[in-house]
Write a protein that holds these residues in place. Structure first.
Motif, PDB file in Angstrom:
ATOM      1  N   LEU A 147     -10.533  10.734  60.668  1.00 48.96           N
ATOM      2  CA  LEU A 147      -9.538  11.802  60.722  1.00 48.96           C
ATOM      3  C   LEU A 147      -8.415  11.532  59.733  1.00 48.96           C
ATOM      4  O   LEU A 147      -8.159  10.382  59.368  1.00 48.96           O
ATOM      5  N   ASP A 148      -7.729  12.585  59.317  1.00 53.16           N
ATOM      6  CA  ASP A 148      -6.595  12.394  58.409  1.00 53.16           C
ATOM      7  C   ASP A 148      -5.445  11.750  59.172  1.00 53.16           C
ATOM      8  O   ASP A 148      -5.416  11.706  60.408  1.00 53.16           O
ATOM      9  N   ALA A 149      -4.465  11.252  58.419  1.00 49.76           N
ATOM     10  CA  ALA A 149      -3.369  10.481  59.002  1.00 49.76           C
ATOM     11  C   ALA A 149      -2.577  11.291  60.022  1.00 49.76           C
ATOM     12  O   ALA A 149      -2.195  10.777  61.088  1.00 49.76           O
ATOM     13  N   THR A 150      -2.319  12.555  59.719  1.00 48.36           N
ATOM     14  CA  THR A 150      -1.544  13.393  60.635  1.00 48.36           C
ATOM     15  C   THR A 150      -2.265  13.576  61.958  1.00 48.36           C
ATOM     16  O   THR A 150      -1.661  13.487  63.035  1.00 48.36           O
ATOM     17  N   THR A 151      -3.568  13.819  61.899  1.00 48.80           N
ATOM     18  CA  THR A 151      -4.334  14.049  63.121  1.00 48.80           C
ATOM     19  C   THR A 151      -4.452  12.773  63.949  1.00 48.80           C
ATOM     20  O   THR A 151      -4.353  12.806  65.180  1.00 48.80           O
ATOM     21  N   ARG A 152      -4.629  11.624  63.289  1.00 50.02           N
ATOM     22  CA  ARG A 152      -4.712  10.367  64.024  1.00 50.02           C
ATOM     23  C   ARG A 152      -3.433  10.123  64.822  1.00 50.02           C
ATOM     24  O   ARG A 152      -3.479   9.790  66.006  1.00 50.02           O
ATOM     25  N   MET A 153      -2.298  10.300  64.160  1.00 49.48           N
ATOM     26  CA  MET A 153      -1.040  10.100  64.874  1.00 49.48           C
ATOM     27  C   MET A 153      -0.835  11.189  65.926  1.00 49.48           C
ATOM     28  O   MET A 153      -0.258  10.937  66.993  1.00 49.48           O
ATOM     29  N   GLY A 154      -1.335  12.384  65.660  1.00 50.21           N
ATOM     30  CA  GLY A 154      -1.245  13.463  66.643  1.00 50.21           C
ATOM     31  C   GLY A 154      -1.992  13.127  67.921  1.00 50.21           C
ATOM     32  O   GLY A 154      -1.532  13.446  69.027  1.00 50.21           O
ATOM     33  N   PHE A 155      -3.153  12.478  67.799  1.00 50.90           N
ATOM     34  CA  PHE A 155      -3.896  12.047  68.978  1.00 50.90           C
ATOM     35  C   PHE A 155      -3.036  11.099  69.827  1.00 50.90           C
ATOM     36  O   PHE A 155      -2.941  11.235  71.049  1.00 50.90           O
ATOM     37  N   ILE A 156      -2.428  10.120  69.162  1.00 52.01           N
ATOM     38  CA  ILE A 156      -1.624   9.119  69.885  1.00 52.01           C
ATOM     39  C   ILE A 156      -0.402   9.772  70.524  1.00 52.01           C
ATOM     40  O   ILE A 156      -0.093   9.526  71.698  1.00 52.01           O
ATOM     41  N   ASN A 157       0.277  10.616  69.765  1.00 53.20           N
ATOM     42  CA  ASN A 157       1.493  11.222  70.286  1.00 53.20           C
ATOM     43  C   ASN A 157       1.206  12.230  71.394  1.00 53.20           C
ATOM     44  O   ASN A 157       2.089  12.507  72.222  1.00 53.20           O
TER      45      ASN A 157
END
Length: 248
Positions: A147-157
């Protein structure tokens, strides 16, 4: 910019400068101050503390003595929140969903022990070593998904946001109950009963009254933390490439 100049920036994160605290004494050290602050916040229903109350708890005459170890009130908040981040764990080696389930569940355990954490976590960036370890470990578990960086962090957040949002709701409910003296669910139901009876008699909001008077409305418990977490993870799974999605 010199080290001394950096330390004068108002509201600077304690991690940015990492000033070496003075040598620990029998009464004071950074660890003792942070532990006492966490305990003091746990004892207060809103979780709000003052440096003066903290100094008194530590048996120190002047609150100014504490600043030498934590830099500022903001610095103390940084240290307190990061200590609670240290209670959150991310399981490794079993896939992204198991990792975020673990993050969510251990995070929920942490905010139930320390409801004030949910409020303070929103007030300062999560840049301490424990917080960065949580994020780094979770990102590592998401890495294989491509996944792109934004989506990866979106999963965590998404998972962490559920933790902190639920924690804020818990904190405000506890403060309300302490303020008005409704300490149990039965206390709240008894206080609300005459009001609901008037609404029902007036024929207002019939669908709500039908729900409120249904003896099965809380069996099983609706929207538990764990259930909402699973719904959120189900939604995140739809963003994965087809080959990484769970079977329908």
């Amino acid at each position: 910019m010199t080290s001394s100049e950096r330390r004068t920036v108002p509201g600077g994160l304690v991690w940015f400068d990492e000033p070496t605290p003075p040598r620990a004494t029998e009464q004071l050290s950074r660890e003792r101050i942070v532990n006492a602050a966490v305990e003091l916040a746990d004892d207060q229903v809103p979780g709000e503390i003052t440096m003066r109350a903290l100094a008194a708890r530590l048996g120190v005459r002047s609150p100014m003595a504490l600043y030498r170890y934590v830099g500022s009130k903001d610095g103390l908040v940084d240290l307190m929140t990061d200590q609670v981040y240290g209670q959150i764990s991310v399981p490794q080696g079993h896939g992204w969903r198991h990792a975020l389930q673990g993050l969510g569940r251990t995070g929920w355990d942490a905010v139930q022990r320390h409801p004030w954490f949910a409020r303070l976590a929103f007030s300062r960036p999560p840049m301490g070593p424990n917080a960065l370890h949580v994020y780094d470990t979770a990102l590592a578990e998401l890495e294989p998904l491509g996944l792109d960086a934004t989506t990866r962090m979106g999963f965590i957040n998404t998972a962490l946001g559920h933790v902190l949002g639920s924690g804020l709701a818990l904190l405000e409910e506890q403060a309300m109950r302490a303020r008005v003296g409704l300490h149990s669910d039965s206390d709240l139901e008894a206080a609300a009963a005459p009001y609901l009876e008037r609404i029902a008699a007036a024929g207002k909001h019939p669908h709500f009254i039908s729900w409120a008077t249904d003896p099965q409305r809380l069996a099983p418990e609706p929207q538990s933390f764990e259930q909402v977490l699973e719904w959120l993870l189900d939604g995140l799974a739809t963003l994965l490439p087809p080959e990484d999605r769970p079977p329908a």
